[in-house]
Each structure stands twice: as C-alpha cells, then as structure tokens.
Write a protein that holds these residues in place. Structure first.
Motif: not given
Length: 276
Positions: A69-80
């Motif tokens: 879930s942390l990796y998922y959140w990091n990816t969402i933040k960086i992508t947006i």
C-alpha cells in the motif's frame, strides 16, 4: 456478395482474432489472481475458477510482509504531481512557441525537438551527478522534476495551438488582454482534447516508469510500485496466484484511466497529426 464487402468481413475477422489473442494473457492473469495456487497451472486452463481464492490472494498482497500500500501511494503521488507539472509546462511552452513571436523561436523549437532523439540512457550519468549535487537524489521531488517536462507533449499541444486563428489572439490583445489572460481564458478551453491526451499519456508513462525510480531512489519507503513489484516477485515469485493478484492491482488504475480516456487519446493524436 461484393468483393469489397467480403474483404471487409475478412479484415474484421482477422482483427477480432488478433484482439482476442492480445486480451487472452490479461484474462489469464485476472483468472489466476482469483484461484488457489494449485489451480493456476491446471491443464486445460480453467478460465472461470472452480475454487475461488480472491480474499486470501489480495489480502496477502495488500497486508502481507511487504508495504504494498505504501508503494501504491508513492506511485499515485509521484504520477499525479508529475502529470500536473508536465501539463502546465507543456501547455505554456506550446503557447509560447505558437502564439508569441520572438527572435530564434523556430530554431529553439527545433533544438528542443532534437533532444527527443537522445536516448534517456545516454544522459543518466550526467543527471545522476547533477541530482546528487543539487540534493534531489533519493527523493520524490527529484523524480517529479525529472519527468516534469515533455517534448512530445509540447509538440502535440503546439500543433493544436497553431490551429487557433491569430485573429482571436489579436482581438483579445486589442481589448487589453495580456498573454496570461489569453492563455488561460481563451486558448486552454480550445485545446481541451489535446490536454486530455497529454494528461493520459503522461499518467501512463509515469505510472509504468521503472528506470528512473531504479536509478534515483535508494530508500525502501520511497519506492514506487514498479520497484515494489520487483521486490514482491523476489519474495513470492514461486506463487503465481499472488504475483497475478499484485499485477492486477498494479495495472488497475491504468485500465480505468484508459477506458474513460481512450476517446480523447485517439482524437487528440489523430487531430494533432494533421493540424499546424
């Protein structure tokens, strides 16, 4: 039956067969993510699982030993952040190269386009040294800045801006509008399809990016989903059901984005190729 109609039927059948072949790996991945491990490699393939193991597989992915879930959140933040930053820069640059006259404008645009032909791997070492010197190494801000500019996005938006008649710009200038007002209130609403295209493409490219996080991130808590999937495969590589559940979770946002935005992508790319 005319020969033209017969040829269309043949082409339709061939394209349908090709489409099914492209979709089958995804369907197998989706089916495998719902199965117990013993049923994944059963032959013949059970496209619809006889025994369902959805909760256990996805719970192990999201609540297992790795912070998925942390990796998922990091990816969402960086992508947006990268998508928003890239969209702003590309739109402003495209407006400047199409609607503002200044000395050397066309030459500068050609130089910028020429950078698109340089492989990203060729400049990794200078980028790495510069980021270490600036203190941006091993940070999400560095990744956002690294992908914040898009040559292809600037080129695509410039083609759309050039289709806007200069009389509209001149009329606004006569009425007292400056370039910022013209850019925000007049030109941006006229290139919405191109903006949507650039946004979707940048979102997909950033979400799938593996090279830049691999080179510029070192701390585990900063890892993106692509690096997290690599660690996940190292730990659970022998369990295909868990690997497929992780893969389905990883590509789900891309499927949602593309399903709702594919019309804009096709229209934007097609229109941008003939405008200018």
């Amino acid at each position: 039956m005319s020969s033209l109609r017969f040829s269309r039927i043949i082409v339709t059948l061939l394209m349908s067969a090709a489409g099914i072949m492209f979709v089958m790996p995804f369907l197998w991945m989706l089916s495998a993510s719902f199965k117990p491990e013993l049923d994944v490699l059963a032959y013949p393939i059970q496209w619809i699982p006889k025994n369902w193991n959805i909760v256990e597989n996805y719970r192990e992915v999201w609540l297992g030993s790795l912070p998925f879930s942390l990796y998922y959140w990091n990816t969402i933040k960086i992508t947006i952040l990268t998508t928003v930053f890239s969209l702003i820069i590309s739109a402003m640059a495209a407006y400047g190269f199409s609607k503002i006259s200044f000395k050397g404008r066309d030459l500068l645009f050609i130089v910028i386009l020429a950078t698109f032909m340089i492989p990203s791997q060729a400049i990794l070492v200078p980028q790495f040294i510069m980021y270490r010197w600036l203190g941006l190494f091993d940070s999400h801000a560095g990744l956002v800045l690294l992908s914040g500019s898009s040559v292809i996005g600037t080129f695509l938006l410039r083609q759309f801006y050039m289709s806007i008649h200069n009389e509209i710009i001149e009329s606004a200038r006569i009425d007292g509008a400056n370039h910022w007002t013209i850019f925000v209130r007049i030109t941006l609403p006229l290139v919405k399809s191109a903006l949507a295209t650039v946004m979707i493409l940048r979102f997909i490219w950033t979400w799938n990016d593996y090279q830049n996080p691999l080179i510029f991130l070192r701390s585990d808590h900063l890892y993106t989903l692509q690096l997290g999937m690599t660690k996940f495969s190292d730990v659970n590589g022998e369990f295909y059901s868990l690997m497929m559940a992780g893969a389905v979770s990883a590509i789900l946002p891309l499927l949602i984005i593309f399903i709702f935005g594919q019309k804009h992508v096709i229209e934007g790319v097609a229109s941008g190729s003939v405008k200018g």
